[in-house]
Write an enzyme that holds these catalytic residues in place. Sequence first.
Site, PDB file in Angstrom:
ATOM      1  N   LYS A 356       0.784  -0.799  -0.041  1.00  0.00           N
ATOM      2  CA  LYS A 356      -0.201   0.184   0.377  1.00  0.00           C
ATOM      3  C   LYS A 356       0.555   1.831   0.279  1.00  0.00           C
ATOM      4  O   LYS A 356       2.407   1.006   0.492  1.00  0.00           O
ATOM      5  CB  LYS A 356      -0.717  -0.078   1.568  1.00  0.00           C
ATOM      6  CG  LYS A 356      -0.190  -0.050   2.665  1.00  0.00           C
ATOM      7  CD  LYS A 356      -0.809  -0.602   3.458  1.00  0.00           C
ATOM      8  CE  LYS A 356       0.115  -0.585   5.532  1.00  0.00           C
ATOM      9  NZ  LYS A 356      -1.295  -1.089   6.029  1.00  0.00           N
ATOM     10  N   TYR A 583      13.735  31.465   2.070  1.00  0.00           N
ATOM     11  CA  TYR A 583      12.256  32.298   2.500  1.00  0.00           C
ATOM     12  C   TYR A 583      12.450  32.770   3.357  1.00  0.00           C
ATOM     13  O   TYR A 583      12.762  32.287   4.360  1.00  0.00           O
ATOM     14  CB  TYR A 583      10.993  30.896   2.023  1.00  0.00           C
ATOM     15  CG  TYR A 583      11.204  31.195   1.412  1.00  0.00           C
ATOM     16  CD1 TYR A 583      10.593  32.080  -0.108  1.00  0.00           C
ATOM     17  CD2 TYR A 583      11.072  29.842   0.346  1.00  0.00           C
ATOM     18  CE1 TYR A 583       9.847  31.496  -1.457  1.00  0.00           C
ATOM     19  CE2 TYR A 583      10.259  29.306  -1.029  1.00  0.00           C
ATOM     20  CZ  TYR A 583       9.451  30.299  -1.558  1.00  0.00           C
ATOM     21  OH  TYR A 583       9.383  29.577  -3.007  1.00  0.00           O
TER      22      TYR A 583
HETATM   23  C1  PLP Z   1      -0.558  -1.557   6.837  1.00  0.00           C
HETATM   24  C2  PLP Z   1      -0.920  -2.915   7.025  1.00  0.00           C
HETATM   25  C3  PLP Z   1      -0.460  -4.164   7.581  1.00  0.00           C
HETATM   26  C4  PLP Z   1       1.383  -3.991   7.038  1.00  0.00           C
HETATM   27  O1  PLP Z   1       1.728  -3.452   8.532  1.00  0.00           O
HETATM   28  P1  PLP Z   1       3.290  -3.080   8.768  1.00  0.00           P
HETATM   29  O2  PLP Z   1       3.610  -3.194  10.222  1.00  0.00           O
HETATM   30  O3  PLP Z   1       4.307  -2.179   7.987  1.00  0.00           O
HETATM   31  O4  PLP Z   1       3.668  -5.193   9.172  1.00  0.00           O
HETATM   32  C5  PLP Z   1      -0.784  -5.566   7.585  1.00  0.00           C
HETATM   33  N1  PLP Z   1      -2.217  -5.142   8.078  1.00  0.00           N
HETATM   34  C6  PLP Z   1      -3.188  -4.292   8.089  1.00  0.00           C
HETATM   35  C7  PLP Z   1      -4.671  -3.837   8.114  1.00  0.00           C
HETATM   36  C8  PLP Z   1      -2.351  -3.017   7.144  1.00  0.00           C
HETATM   37  O5  PLP Z   1      -2.521  -2.070   7.802  1.00  0.00           O
END
Ligand code: PLP
Length: 691
Positions: A356, A583
């Site tokens: 993601k 800036y």
């Molecule tokens: C983002 C996410 C993961 C992965 O998490 P990490 O801590 O980066 O391994 C796993 N399960 C869910 C539901 C998530 O939202």
Amino acid sequence: MRAGAPAGAAGKFPALDDFRLVAVALVVANHTRSAEGQFLWLLTVLRRVAVPYFIMVSGYFLGRDGWRSTGRFLKKTALLYGAGVLLYLPLNWYAGQLSPDFPRQVLFDGSFYHLWYLPALLLGAPIARLLSRLGEKKALLIAGGLYLVGLGGDSYYGLLPEGAARLYDAVFRVFTYTRNGLFYVPLFLLLGAAGITLGRRVSLAGFLVSLSTLVSEALLLHGAGVQRFDSMYLSFPFLMVFLFSLLLGFNQGERREVRRLTALVYLLHPWCIVLTRRGAGAAGLTGPLVENTVVHFLAVLALSLLLSHLLLLAPPPKPYPKARAWIELDRAALRHNVERLRSLLPEGCALMPAVKANAYGHGAVLAAKELNRLGVRAFCVAAAEEGAELRRHGVRGEILVLGYTHPGQVPLLRRYHLTQTVVDAEHARQLNDCGKKLRVHLKIDTGMRRLGVPAEQKAEIAQVFQLRSLRVQGVFTHLCADETRGGEDEAFTLIQAAAFCEVLGDLRKRGLSYGRAHLLSSYGLLNYPELGGAYARVGIALYGVLSGRAGLETCPVALRPVLSLKARVASVRDLRKGERAGYGFGYTAECDRRIAVLTIGYADGFPRALSRGRGKVLLKGTEAPVVGLVCMDQTLVDVTGIPGVESGDIAVVIGASGQREISVCDLSEAGETITNEVLSRFGARLSRVMV
Ligand SMILES: *Cc1c(COP(=O)(O)O)cnc(C)c1O
């Protein structure tokens, strides 16, 4: 390779694009056969696969984005047709075709024989798009009906009763060739869009059977002398579906240059026929070069390819990813992490990398495709659109959307074979009400109080399994205090795990099969591997990083950071004592200083919180602190103590340079956040390369 770039890399076999070359050669062959060469009549029929093939690939690409690009496609086709009409005007004129009937020809027939295809597409594509709104099955049925009607005016003409034949004649008076736009283009476009894949063996067998059926059909109709034209046969669509499915089965990646080349060959080859004939005539070589059909075909094909190739010679500039600011992914490190994490997996558990947020900024397509190569067959993303993007670039395996998806995106989920998370009972009802079969995993809330049906609500959970449109293929929960072992964290984690187990036990008792159960993410796998599950949804650890410095020592495996971030020095300048820079006079030189301007800013994800010396970069293995305020597109650093820095040099923002190294953790600590946030905010403007 750049993320998002067409995957035409070595080892790929873009069968759909490559077959265009065969198809266009068949078209040329058809148009170079000698008029008397009727002994080759049957071959002509077979060569006719070319045009439906072109139509089907167009349909395939139009269908892939739900016909949204139809407008663009029509515009391109119209432009190509316009160019074609102009290109062949001299030949029209020479052949005395510029009669008062010419405008009708341009509108309905194509101004030159081979050009009929383009106006036919212009007519057929909107029809196909309109039909596609009725859903695939209905659309195909209607288009199939049109095709059957068209058959009457084509190969089956002589079998028509008197009255019907007259009706067809009326149609022919308006459009002869482009009638295909109505009767034949929609069916092949829709068949292409359907993208039917039947497996290699079935496709091959089907192809051979329908080929022999086609030959028999053509021989019968020809023998009976009923054909008016010979471009449509009953068995033709079947042949095409099998051929297309066969090619789709092999198709990997794309080769855009072949698309352009074949389009040009198609457009230009009649001119090449004329030129070859003229040239042969002038050289006294008509015998070998024109009358010998095979040589003539080869000469025309070669000339068309050569001309088209020359026209395409000014290629688009090659992408140069290391120009401004870029991310380098260390392939070996990713492989290493996958191997190390796999060694921790409990029995029966597979990696389901979290890709993601653009794979935590790393580049989701780049990372997921590499993971595919490492045998990873399941991924999770936060949003449906992220999953679709992966599929569009050919990522294989299960893709689970972890977050809420609006019912309006159900078609997207189905189109790209995504698995959706049911985030609560209400969401389950919303998704079910769409009435379309959906693959889902059901999320259980065991204590995070974010998403999921609460674990206590056993009846509500079981009810989701009764919903007719939802196929529950997995159940999962998310741990929220798994960063350490011992103490309150461990107690809470075990409570969460127990609540999850209880839900699974209850489902089993009710005789409901829930498919894959999973609960571990990175910290879960590192700290509580014994909790098991079918998947470990590993995100941050896969990229060789932990959220913060804590836990690095106790980490059971040595992970290697995958990402480094670099930027160029745009300019170097000297500041006199007391001069100000940036800036809002963000910086005042206390004594003479030399500063370098870097091509990276907060719009790229370099945190503005690193302003005024809180952040550092490495130049020539030496730290250069940020001066003043980080800008949107640029950052100033102090290089006074680093001799020889000049424009074009590479500054390391994350990664190693000489003996020094800056980690994501250094950056996130200086910016008072966690590595996850820093990584996931690396922007779209950065290019990404695998090294
Ligand atoms: C983002 C996410 C993961 C992965 O998490 P990490 O801590 O980066 O391994 C796993 N399960 C869910 C539901 C998530 O939202």
